[in-house]
Motif scaffolding. Sequence first.
Motif, PDB file in Angstrom:
ATOM      1  N   GLY A   1      -3.819   5.735   0.464  1.00  0.00           N
ATOM      2  CA  GLY A   1      -3.005   5.141   1.523  1.00  0.00           C
ATOM      3  C   GLY A   1      -2.853   6.049   2.741  1.00  0.00           C
ATOM      4  N   LYS A   2      -3.675   7.087   2.832  1.00  0.00           N
ATOM      5  CA  LYS A   2      -3.562   8.035   3.955  1.00  0.00           C
ATOM      6  C   LYS A   2      -3.800   7.351   5.295  1.00  0.00           C
ATOM      7  CE  LYS A   2      -6.830  10.791   2.399  1.00  0.00           C
ATOM      8  NZ  LYS A   2      -7.277   9.938   1.261  1.00  0.00           N
ATOM      9  N   SER A   3      -4.907   6.613   5.386  1.00  0.00           N
ATOM     10  CA  SER A   3      -5.204   5.941   6.659  1.00  0.00           C
ATOM     11  C   SER A   3      -4.176   4.856   6.951  1.00  0.00           C
ATOM     12  CB  SER A   3      -6.613   5.333   6.646  1.00  0.00           C
ATOM     13  OG  SER A   3      -7.578   6.356   6.615  1.00  0.00           O
ATOM     14  N   THR A   4      -3.655   4.235   5.900  1.00  0.00           N
ATOM     15  CA  THR A   4      -2.616   3.221   6.091  1.00  0.00           C
ATOM     16  C   THR A   4      -1.376   3.845   6.737  1.00  0.00           C
ATOM     17  OG1 THR A   4      -3.418   1.935   4.209  1.00  0.00           O
ATOM     18  CG2 THR A   4      -1.124   1.576   4.872  1.00  0.00           C
TER      19      THR A   4
ATOM     20  N   ILE B   1       0.837  -1.206   0.000  1.00  0.00           N
ATOM     21  CA  ILE B   1       0.000   0.000   0.000  1.00  0.00           C
ATOM     22  C   ILE B   1       0.872   1.256   0.000  1.00  0.00           C
ATOM     23  CG2 ILE B   1      -1.924   1.207   1.112  1.00  0.00           C
ATOM     24  CD1 ILE B   1      -2.782  -1.596   0.467  1.00  0.00           C
TER      25      ILE B   1
ATOM     26  N   GLY C   1      -8.307   5.991  -1.105  1.00  0.00           N
ATOM     27  CA  GLY C   1      -7.542   4.816  -1.494  1.00  0.00           C
ATOM     28  C   GLY C   1      -6.067   5.089  -1.726  1.00  0.00           C
TER      29      GLY C   1
END
Length: 250
Positions: free
Chosen positions: A40-43, A17, A38
């Motif tokens: 990848g910020k929260s990742t 990710i 989608g």
Amino acid sequence: MLLEINDLVVEVNGKRILNGVDLYIGKGETHVLLGPNGAGKSTLFLTILGFPEYKVVRGEILFKGKDITNLNTTERAKMGIGVAFQNPPAIRGVRLIDLLKIESGCSLDEKLDPKIYRFATKLKFNKDFLSRDVNLGFSGGEMKRSEILQLLAQNPEFIMLDEPDSGVDIENVEILAEMINKLLEKDKKPSKRKKAGLIITHLGYILNFVKAEIAHVLLDGKIVCSGCPDEILEDIRKEGFEGCKKCYET
Ligand code: ADP
Ligand code: MG
Ligand code: MG
């Protein structure tokens, strides 16, 4: 440097990710992370927090000069990392007031600090509300405000907010922003602040009310450009997120 991320590559369920993220946040600075759904910020957020599903396969995360890449979430929180989740879970059987007591470092049989009641009032919560189970049946706005109230109780040195402005109406955003400014000590100059922050926002709405010094754009798991928030927002408005790739490629 307060937070230093070098060449971070992260996989979730075997799927890559984040593809080599570099990010440096100094004491007193507020950074904003922009990017489409989608990206990848929260990742990135959950990896900084140390969620075990987010496997660091390359790179490192340093906080206050210490390598925290392999610390667990509790250890990171103890070092001064505090967060507000995009979609916080409901905790049946745990009252908000008790969570606030724990977060502010007092025991359950003590009274809640009057200062936290004042913050609660500013966030439009009454005393009865604080007796409800955490997030159980809370509206979207109530959840976001409760997350900020918990951060005020915890008073961490580094504050990460994952989309505090998404799904929130204008009135709630203004209330939230006032307290986020308080959390981040925005009334002080960056050099005098003890707090730093990373605010994740899809479209930058919150930036109308909370000023950040530096903005980054995350696209397909990579930071493709960094710079002055107003200029970057203007570019996104004109050319969309894809337009930000240009400054990375050239
Ligand atoms: P953002 O916060 O920028 O919208 P996310 O970090 O939530 O993006 O998601 C980035 C990508 O990673 C998405 O394709 C998403 O489906 C995937 N992803 C995130 N978390 C998981 C997970 N736990 N399992 C599988 N895929 C995930
Ligand atoms: Mg999203
Ligand atoms: Mg997200």
